[in-house]
Design a protein around this motif. Structure first.
Motif, mmCIF file in Angstrom:
data_model
loop_
_atom_site.group_PDB
_atom_site.id
_atom_site.type_symbol
_atom_site.label_atom_id
_atom_site.label_comp_id
_atom_site.label_asym_id
_atom_site.label_seq_id
_atom_site.Cartn_x
_atom_site.Cartn_y
_atom_site.Cartn_z
ATOM 1 N N PRO A 1 82.920 39.096 31.202
ATOM 2 C CA PRO A 1 82.118 39.769 32.181
ATOM 3 C C PRO A 1 81.477 41.590 31.978
ATOM 4 O O PRO A 1 80.226 42.037 32.056
ATOM 5 N N LEU A 2 82.532 41.965 31.838
ATOM 6 C CA LEU A 2 83.258 43.453 31.328
ATOM 7 C C LEU A 2 81.961 43.977 29.500
ATOM 8 O O LEU A 2 81.004 44.831 30.679
ATOM 9 N N ASN A 3 82.103 43.213 29.603
ATOM 10 C CA ASN A 3 80.819 43.882 27.554
ATOM 11 C C ASN A 3 79.537 42.853 27.952
ATOM 12 O O ASN A 3 78.903 43.593 27.487
ATOM 13 N N LEU A 4 79.471 42.322 29.503
ATOM 14 C CA LEU A 4 78.247 41.754 28.982
ATOM 15 C C LEU A 4 77.646 42.627 29.825
ATOM 16 O O LEU A 4 76.150 42.611 30.196
ATOM 17 N N GLY A 5 78.263 42.697 31.450
ATOM 18 C CA GLY A 5 77.901 44.598 31.954
ATOM 19 C C GLY A 5 77.623 45.124 31.301
ATOM 20 O O GLY A 5 76.149 46.232 31.976
ATOM 21 N N ARG A 6 78.064 45.678 30.013
ATOM 22 C CA ARG A 6 77.450 47.161 29.857
ATOM 23 C C ARG A 6 76.385 46.917 28.312
ATOM 24 O O ARG A 6 76.008 48.102 28.640
#
Ligand code: NAD
Length: 294
Positions: free
Chosen positions: A128-133
């Motif tokens: 989720p962090l990379n998708l959020g980025r």
């Protein structure tokens, strides 16, 4: 009589160029770091297609100088066992990238497992962090398949800014990140999916058409604007008349080649680009550990 007009977007050839560049980059970095980059692919069960993909990734790693730390688990492996393995890989300094080969057996919660991977080792870009980025347009590890599409379009100097891009499919693996990347490149993006009505009316508007659906030859010539750029992400295994199976895409290649200006083949299009982006993500995450140590 219909004649072929589309130029091939040759993902296979371009992926080999990327391998050459990665081989050189790794040789240089390795003399500084003292170890090669490392990738761990975790596979659970015996899905033959997954096994072929994992072998393919391992071969690709070897060809550029990435060390493989692959692990193969029986289908009945518990969530807790895999959780422990991911935790130990997260803290293993020889490992720069961790990938869980999907699909997983039904008893395992794949989303929960993907959350456990350290975001800076998440070379599949699905945390989720990379998708959020990606959503925020910040640097980060990007999902390999849509990143591969973007790189191939860039290699052939396909203009995206202000163009009408239509993405078929809204999965978290391909369709959604694909749409965000096209938006980031200033295309005007339409997402279509299984509930979309009048699909041909939408696809015929596309300057750039990306098919990531999983329905063999869904896209026919009548659905494509003359001069469009068509990217076929779909991989469908079908039985041929001779009893053997073969891979075809979501696009009817022979038909669409008569109207599109550019078209990717299946196989040899986005499949090899996806593997190339996986290796590149691994090397980028290796390089960032070098940078953080300096
Ligand atoms: P998925 O099953 O998760 O998603 C399919 C999507 O297609 C869904 O969002 C659904 O709404 C949409 N869809 C279904 N029927 C439709 C229709 N009639 N019209 C428009 N949209 C429709 O699949 P996925 O994981 O996104 O993969 C899609 C395809 O891409 C598959 O064939 C898969 O094998 C392939 N794939 C290829 C690569 C590669 O490396 N080339 C990587 C990942 C996936």
């Amino acid at each position: 009589m219909e004649t072929k007009t589309a130029k091939l977007l040759d993902g296979k050839a371009y992926s080999l160029k990327i391998y050459e560049q990665l081989t050189i980059a790794i040789a240089v970095l390795q003399s500084i770091v003292g170890r090669p980059p490392g990738l761990a692919v975790l596979m659970v069960g015996d899905n033959p297609a997954s096994a072929a993909y994992v072998r393919n990734k391992e071969r690709a790693c070897k060809s550029v100088g990435i060390a493989s730390f692959n692990r193969h688990f029986p289908a009945e492996t518990s969530f807790t066992e895999l959780e422990e393995v991911i935790h130990s890989l997260n803290s293993d300094e020889r490992v720069d990238g961790i990938l869980v080969q999907l699909p997983l057996p039904a008893h395992l919660d794949s989303v929960a497992l993907l959350h456990l991977i350290a975001p800076d080792k998440d070379v599949d870009g699905l945390h989720p962090l990379n998708l959020g980025r990606l959503m925020r347009g910040e640097p980060g590890l990007r999902s390999c398949t849509p990143a591969g599409v973007m790189r191939l379009l860039q290699e052939y100097s396909i203009p995206l800014e202000g163009k009408q891009a239509v993405v078929l499919g809204r999965s978290i693996l391909v369709g959604k990140p694909m749409s965000m990347m096209l938006l980031e490149a200033n295309a005007t993006v339409t997402m279509a999916h299984s509930r979309t009505q009048n699909l041909p009316d939408i696809t015929r508007n596309a300057d750039i058409l990306i098919a990531a659906v999983g329905i063999p030859e869904l896209i026919t010539a009548e659905m494509v604007k003359k001069g469009a750029v068509v990217v076929d992400v779909g991989i469908n295994r079908i039985n041929s008349e001779n009893g053997k199976s073969r891979l075809i895409g979501d696009v009817n290649f022979d038909q669409v080649a008569t109207v599109a200006d550019f078209l990717t083949p299946v196989p040899g299009g986005i499949g090899p680009m996806t593997v190339a982006m996986l290796l590149e993500n691994t090397v980028n995450s290796y390089q960032s550990t070098v940078n953080s140590e300096q």
